[in-house]
Design an enzyme around this catalytic site. Sequence first.
Site, short mmCIF file in Angstrom:
data_model
loop_
_atom_site.label_atom_id
_atom_site.label_comp_id
_atom_site.label_asym_id
_atom_site.label_seq_id
_atom_site.Cartn_x
_atom_site.Cartn_y
_atom_site.Cartn_z
N GLY A 54 0.83 -1.20 0.00
CA GLY A 54 0.00 0.00 0.00
C GLY A 54 0.86 1.24 0.00
O GLY A 54 2.04 1.17 0.34
N CYS A 81 5.21 -6.12 1.72
CA CYS A 81 5.56 -4.70 1.74
C CYS A 81 4.80 -3.94 2.85
O CYS A 81 5.03 -4.22 4.02
CB CYS A 81 5.33 -4.10 0.36
SG CYS A 81 6.18 -2.53 0.17
N TYR A 82 3.89 -3.05 2.54
CA TYR A 82 3.14 -2.36 3.60
C TYR A 82 2.47 -3.39 4.51
O TYR A 82 2.42 -3.22 5.73
CB TYR A 82 2.07 -1.44 2.99
CG TYR A 82 1.38 -0.57 4.02
CD1 TYR A 82 1.89 0.69 4.34
CD2 TYR A 82 0.24 -1.00 4.69
CE1 TYR A 82 1.28 1.49 5.29
CE2 TYR A 82 -0.38 -0.21 5.64
CZ TYR A 82 0.13 1.03 5.94
OH TYR A 82 -0.47 1.81 6.88
N HIS A 171 7.90 -7.44 -3.49
CA HIS A 171 6.61 -7.82 -4.11
C HIS A 171 6.76 -9.14 -4.88
O HIS A 171 7.20 -9.13 -6.03
CB HIS A 171 6.14 -6.71 -5.06
CG HIS A 171 5.66 -5.51 -4.34
ND1 HIS A 171 4.35 -5.34 -3.95
CD2 HIS A 171 6.32 -4.40 -3.92
CE1 HIS A 171 4.21 -4.20 -3.32
NE2 HIS A 171 5.40 -3.60 -3.29
N GLU A 173 4.47 -10.79 -6.20
CA GLU A 173 3.40 -10.92 -7.20
C GLU A 173 3.79 -10.33 -8.56
O GLU A 173 3.13 -10.61 -9.55
CB GLU A 173 2.11 -10.27 -6.69
CG GLU A 173 2.12 -8.75 -6.54
CD GLU A 173 2.70 -8.26 -5.20
OE1 GLU A 173 3.54 -8.97 -4.62
OE2 GLU A 173 2.32 -7.16 -4.76
N ASP A 229 -17.54 -11.09 -22.83
CA ASP A 229 -18.19 -11.19 -21.52
C ASP A 229 -19.65 -11.60 -21.63
O ASP A 229 -20.10 -12.51 -20.93
CB ASP A 229 -18.07 -9.86 -20.76
CG ASP A 229 -16.63 -9.38 -20.69
OD1 ASP A 229 -15.73 -10.21 -20.91
OD2 ASP A 229 -16.41 -8.19 -20.41
N LYS A 371 -10.51 -11.26 -16.80
CA LYS A 371 -10.81 -11.42 -18.22
C LYS A 371 -10.27 -12.73 -18.82
O LYS A 371 -10.99 -13.43 -19.53
CB LYS A 371 -10.20 -10.23 -18.99
CG LYS A 371 -10.60 -10.17 -20.44
CD LYS A 371 -11.87 -9.40 -20.57
CE LYS A 371 -12.30 -9.21 -21.99
NZ LYS A 371 -13.51 -8.38 -22.05
#
Length: 516
Positions: A54, A81-82, A171, A173, A229, A371
């Site tokens: 964050g 992290c945060y 991070h 990710e 979609d 998606k």
Amino acid sequence: MDDQVLILDFGSQVTQLIARRVREAGVYCEVMPFNTDPERIEAFHPKAIIFSGGPASLTGEDTPRAPQIAFDLAVPILGICYGQMALCHHLGGTVETSDHKEFGRALLDVKDGCALFDGVWEPESQHQVWMSHGDRVVSLPEGFRVVATSAGAPFATFADDDRKYYGVMYHPEVVHTPDGARLLENFVRKVARCTGTWTMAAFKDEAIAKIKAQVGSGHVICGLSGGVDSSVAAALIHEAIGDQLTCVFVDHGLLRQGEAEEVVTVFRDRFNMRLVHEDASDLFLGGLADKTDPEEKRKIIGGLFIDVFQEAATKAGDAEFLAQGTLYPDVIESVSFSGGPSVTIKSHHNVGGLPEKMNLKLVEPLRELFKDEVRDLGRELGLPESIVGRHPFPGPGLAIRIPGQPITREKLEILRKADAIYLDEIRKAGLYDAIWQAFAVLLPVRTVGVMGDARSYDYACALRAVTSTDGMTADSYPFDHTFLSQVATRIINEVKGINRVTYDATSKPPGTIEWE
Ligand code: XMP
């Protein structure tokens, strides 16, 4: 579902990527704001919790704190992290603002083994990670040990093996931490002991059961546009409730070449769905006659769309439900730091306001999916690749690709032909899937040319192709010149009415993807 992970969002730009990685490890997860009602968190029954990064500073007064409920649930926690600092702070460690800020690539020194690193990193080794922090942990809470350090973060990874609490300053990710996905997989699979059996086939079965339970014997109306979609939502709901679903396809006459025919062939003929095909092109083109202002065009199309859809839906019978292909990125409640969490939920452009107007309840079976997951689900449901892999196409269709001039059937026909040639060449070159969106634009200008021995005075068309991950920012696709010349030659030779082709090299920002 009993094997799911909760990601608490502290406002990082990349929180959704954590969710992606966890799902790639075969584990279902959801993102909620850090200050979500504790009862909602408990009701979710997470098997583990991840605190995201964050932008705030834990040294500030009114900045986000880790919620007590996360600890009361006695499940494994990973702080990123945060989130790492919030974890540390909550348990009695100290965080302070550091002179040694780290942004970007950094080297991590692994000192010791831990469950997160199992099979990925050995003790006494160095690895590339992605850092983005100003604050840092300076003392650990009781029960924790240091596992890895970096130049700017003496506690770059720490662990409490008994309580299964882990903190990483980098991070995992993002792709710039090359082994990061495997660390997250270790956390959800080995530490939290999730089975990793979440698959699209399992999701499909569960979604079908949910739709049946929600709808009962009711009637559902679904607006079908031919886009990914709405097509996947329709195919899924149809598999769940068959003829209790009626799809309404409003054909505004502004679609690409062959698109309307394909929708009818796939959904009515192949899937055997109840499909109302409203050919309203006269109405739309009549409403747009003489209009050149882009906003005015959009308003006319949006208004007519709702009228036509409503009328067709009413004719189709008494529906209680409206199906929409809303996706997960549209419903995630994002965290903002000016004044607590804010909820940004995009309203659907095409049927905005309709549920209230028609007194319909919403069925949104794709609300949990990203998606590319929707595409996988479409394949699982047997939809053709030409639909599931399709580039995005705007609701107002070709109307916004004939800018600054009145729209006529003749111009639409010219544009459709040029666009089809361009896409055909892109497919033949194997580039379709590397491009976010590609299309032709008919420009409001005619120029002089020579064709054979004769002078021509015809329209110019622009080609656009962009790469993007979410449509918010985009880069012009770097075709090689030979490819562009080949497309230009084919368009000029095969499309009567165009004698000049240009390529749009603008990025977004400052441009937009569409020309309007
Ligand atoms: P822009 O042109 O704003 O487009 O950079 C970003 C993305 O949104 C699509 N787009 C729309 N999609 N209804 C839609 O369903 C619309 O009115 C609309 N306008 C733009 C555009 O094609 C691109 O993918």
